[in-house]
Write a protein that holds these residues in place. Structure first.
Motif, PDB file in Angstrom:
ATOM      1  N   PRO A   1       0.841  -1.302   0.006  1.00  0.00           N
ATOM      2  CA  PRO A   1       0.006   0.184  -0.111  1.00  0.00           C
ATOM      3  C   PRO A   1       0.534   1.290   0.102  1.00  0.00           C
ATOM      4  O   PRO A   1       0.588   2.265  -0.975  1.00  0.00           O
ATOM      5  N   PRO A   2       1.832   1.404   0.920  1.00  0.00           N
ATOM      6  CA  PRO A   2       2.599   2.840   0.932  1.00  0.00           C
ATOM      7  C   PRO A   2       3.400   2.845  -0.511  1.00  0.00           C
ATOM      8  O   PRO A   2       3.603   3.902  -0.839  1.00  0.00           O
ATOM      9  N   LEU A   3       3.848   1.692  -0.985  1.00  0.00           N
ATOM     10  CA  LEU A   3       4.614   1.676  -2.480  1.00  0.00           C
ATOM     11  C   LEU A   3       3.614   2.493  -3.580  1.00  0.00           C
ATOM     12  O   LEU A   3       3.942   3.245  -4.419  1.00  0.00           O
ATOM     13  N   MET A   4       2.130   1.921  -3.391  1.00  0.00           N
ATOM     14  CA  MET A   4       1.360   2.216  -4.394  1.00  0.00           C
ATOM     15  C   MET A   4       0.970   3.659  -4.442  1.00  0.00           C
ATOM     16  O   MET A   4       0.800   4.362  -5.484  1.00  0.00           O
ATOM     17  N   LYS A   5       0.979   4.238  -2.938  1.00  0.00           N
ATOM     18  CA  LYS A   5       0.430   5.408  -2.754  1.00  0.00           C
ATOM     19  C   LYS A   5       1.785   6.319  -3.343  1.00  0.00           C
ATOM     20  O   LYS A   5       1.392   7.411  -3.871  1.00  0.00           O
ATOM     21  N   ALA A   6       2.948   6.010  -3.149  1.00  0.00           N
ATOM     22  CA  ALA A   6       4.266   6.613  -3.470  1.00  0.00           C
ATOM     23  C   ALA A   6       4.077   6.866  -5.189  1.00  0.00           C
ATOM     24  O   ALA A   6       4.495   7.730  -5.634  1.00  0.00           O
ATOM     25  N   ILE A   7       3.793   5.764  -5.899  1.00  0.00           N
ATOM     26  CA  ILE A   7       3.851   5.688  -7.270  1.00  0.00           C
ATOM     27  C   ILE A   7       2.675   6.512  -7.907  1.00  0.00           C
ATOM     28  O   ILE A   7       2.923   7.149  -8.687  1.00  0.00           O
ATOM     29  N   GLN A   8       1.599   6.580  -7.183  1.00  0.00           N
ATOM     30  CA  GLN A   8       0.598   7.317  -7.615  1.00  0.00           C
ATOM     31  C   GLN A   8       0.954   9.107  -7.522  1.00  0.00           C
ATOM     32  O   GLN A   8       0.563   9.801  -8.335  1.00  0.00           O
ATOM     33  N   THR A   9       1.463   9.218  -6.399  1.00  0.00           N
ATOM     34  CA  THR A   9       1.597  10.705  -6.111  1.00  0.00           C
ATOM     35  C   THR A   9       2.923  11.081  -6.373  1.00  0.00           C
ATOM     36  O   THR A   9       3.040  12.351  -6.770  1.00  0.00           O
ATOM     37  N   GLN A  10       4.011  10.309  -6.211  1.00  0.00           N
ATOM     38  CA  GLN A  10       5.674  10.623  -6.524  1.00  0.00           C
ATOM     39  C   GLN A  10       5.767  11.732  -5.720  1.00  0.00           C
ATOM     40  O   GLN A  10       6.744  12.591  -6.179  1.00  0.00           O
ATOM     41  N   GLU A  11       5.262  12.053  -4.470  1.00  0.00           N
ATOM     42  CA  GLU A  11       5.632  13.024  -3.637  1.00  0.00           C
ATOM     43  C   GLU A  11       6.673  12.728  -2.554  1.00  0.00           C
ATOM     44  O   GLU A  11       6.514  11.359  -2.076  1.00  0.00           O
ATOM     45  N   PRO A  12       7.580  13.273  -2.032  1.00  0.00           N
ATOM     46  CA  PRO A  12       8.666  12.904  -1.237  1.00  0.00           C
ATOM     47  C   PRO A  12       8.030  12.521  -0.013  1.00  0.00           C
ATOM     48  O   PRO A  12       8.492  11.486   0.517  1.00  0.00           O
ATOM     49  N   LYS A  13       6.830  13.179   0.608  1.00  0.00           N
ATOM     50  CA  LYS A  13       6.352  12.460   2.002  1.00  0.00           C
ATOM     51  C   LYS A  13       6.007  11.150   1.823  1.00  0.00           C
ATOM     52  O   LYS A  13       6.170  10.155   2.729  1.00  0.00           O
ATOM     53  N   PHE A  14       5.391  10.715   0.662  1.00  0.00           N
ATOM     54  CA  PHE A  14       4.784   9.270   0.567  1.00  0.00           C
ATOM     55  C   PHE A  14       5.976   8.399  -0.011  1.00  0.00           C
ATOM     56  O   PHE A  14       5.741   7.039   0.330  1.00  0.00           O
ATOM     57  N   ILE A  15       6.748   8.819  -0.478  1.00  0.00           N
ATOM     58  CA  ILE A  15       8.095   8.190  -0.722  1.00  0.00           C
ATOM     59  C   ILE A  15       8.703   7.794   0.301  1.00  0.00           C
ATOM     60  O   ILE A  15       9.238   6.467   0.606  1.00  0.00           O
TER      61      ILE A  15
END
Length: 304
Positions: free
Chosen positions: A242-256
Motif C-alpha cells: 500500500p505505501p508503495l502504491m501511494k508513492a507511485i500514484q503521487t510521486q511526492e517525497p512525503k509518501f516516498i
C-alpha cells in the motif's frame, strides 16, 4: 551528559533500524540450523547457542549503529541545507564526536563477532568497510550504490549463518535476498527529498516481487513449510505494497519516505519469513517479535 544530548546521539544510530539488523542475525541462525539445536544445547548444560546469539546480536548492533552514524557524518554539510534538524547540523552533536562514536561502534561490532569465530570476524569487518564505503562513495553512485547498500545487509545475514561455517559455505547464495530487497529500498529512497522517481518506484516494486517468489521457493524446497511461510509473506505484502502504491500514484517525497520507512521496518518480516522457511513458524514468530519493538522505536526516532 543530559537527556537531550543522549537522545541526539541515539538519533544518529537509528534505533528502529538497528532492531531490523538483529533480525538478520536471528534469521541467519535459522538458516544455519542453530535454533534446531538450542534445546539439545541447553539440555546438556552447554550455553554455546546463547553466547553466540548474544555476541553476534551485539556485533550487528555495533555495525549498523556505527554505519548509519557515519552516514550523518558524511552528510553533515548537505544536511545543513536539506535536513537542518538532524543532530550534527543542529549543533546537538559535534561532527568530531560523532566520528569517534561511529568508529568505536564499528570496532565494537568486529570485536564481538571475533568471539564466535574468525569467519564471523571477517564478515563483520567486511560489513563495516562496506558501510563506510557506502556513506562516502556508494550513495552517490546510481547503479553501484544500491548494490553497495544491499551488500551490507547480505553480509549481516551471512554473519548470522557464520555461526555454522560449514552451512555458510553451502548456502551463501541466500545473501542475494537481502541484497535485492535493500537495493530496491535504496533505489526508491532517492526520491525522498525531490520526488518524481516513478521508474525507480516501479523497478523497486518488481524487485520486491522477486523477494516474495524467492522466499516461497525456498520454503517449497523445504517441503510443507511453504504453508507456514504464507502468513509471513501476506503480512509483508500488507506492510509494503500500500505505501508503495501511494508513492507511485503521487510521486511526492512525503509518501516516498513513508514507503521507504515501511520497507525498512519490514526487513524484520523478510527475516521472519526466511526463519520460518528453514526452521518452521515458531522460529519465524520469535524473529517477528522484534517488529513491535522496531515500530515503537520508529515513533521516537527517524528511520531514514
Amino acid at each position: 551528559m543530559g537527556k537531550s544530548r543522549i537522545f541526539a546521539y541515539l538519533q544518529l544510530t537509528r534505533p528502529a533500524n538497528v532492531i531490523t539488523a538483529i533480525a538478520d542475525i536471528w534469521a541467519g541462525f535459522a538458516v544455519a540450523g542453530a535454533w534446531d539445536y538450542m534445546v539439545t544445547d541447553y539440555a546438556y548444560g552447554e550455553q554455546t547457542f546463547w553466547w553466540n546469539l548474544l555476541w553476534l546480536s551485539l556485533s550487528t548492533i555495533g555495525l549498523y549503529a556505527g554505519g548509519v552514524a557515519f552516514n550523518d557524518v558524511a552528510d553533515a554539510e548537505l544536511d545543513a541545507i536539506e535536513r537542518p534538524e538532524r543532530p550534527i547540523p543542529s549543533g546537538r552533536v559535534s561532527k568530531s564526536k560523532a566520528t569517534v562514536m561511529s568508529t568505536a561502534l564499528l570496532a565494537f561490532g568486529v570485536i564481538c563477532a571475533a568471539q564466535v569465530n574468525w569467519i564471523s570476524a571477517g564478515l563483520a569487518l567486511a560489513v563495516a568497510v562496506l558501510a563506510v564505503l557506502y556513506d562516502y562513495w556508494g550513495k552517490h553512485q546510481s547503479f553501484l550504490g544500491p548494490i553497495n547498500m544491499g551488500l551490507c545487509r547480505t553480509g549481516n545475514l551471512l554473519l548470522g549463518i557464520s555461526v555454522a561455517p560449514e552451512v555458510l559455505e553451502k548456502i551463501w547464495m541466500i545473501g542475494l535476498i537481502p541484497l535485492i530487497y535493500v537495493a530496491a529500498i535504496t533505489m526508491i529512497s532517492r526520491g525522498e527529498v525531490h520526488g518524481k522517481n516513478r521508474k525507480a518506484l516501479y523497478f523497486g516494486g518488481m524487485m520486491y516481487g522477486s523477494i516474495f517468489l524467492a522466499i516461497f521457493a525456498m520454503a517449497y524446497i523445504q517441503g510443507y513449510r511453504y504453508l507456514q511461510v504464507l502468513p509471513f509473506l501476506a503480512l509483508l505484502a500488507y506492510m509494503i505494497v500500500p505505501p508503495l502504491m501511494k508513492a507511485i500514484q503521487t510521486q511526492e517525497p512525503k509518501f516516498i519516505g513513508k514507503s521507504v520507512k515501511a520497507a525498512v521496518i519490514s526487513l524484520i518480516i523478510v527475516n521472519a519469513s526466511i526463519a520460518a522457511a528453514f526452521s518452521g513458524w515458531p522460529v519465524g514468530i520469535i524473529v517477528l517479535l522484534l517488529l513491535p519493538i522496531s515500530l515503537w522505536l520508529a515513533k521516537k526516532f527517524a528511520v531514514t
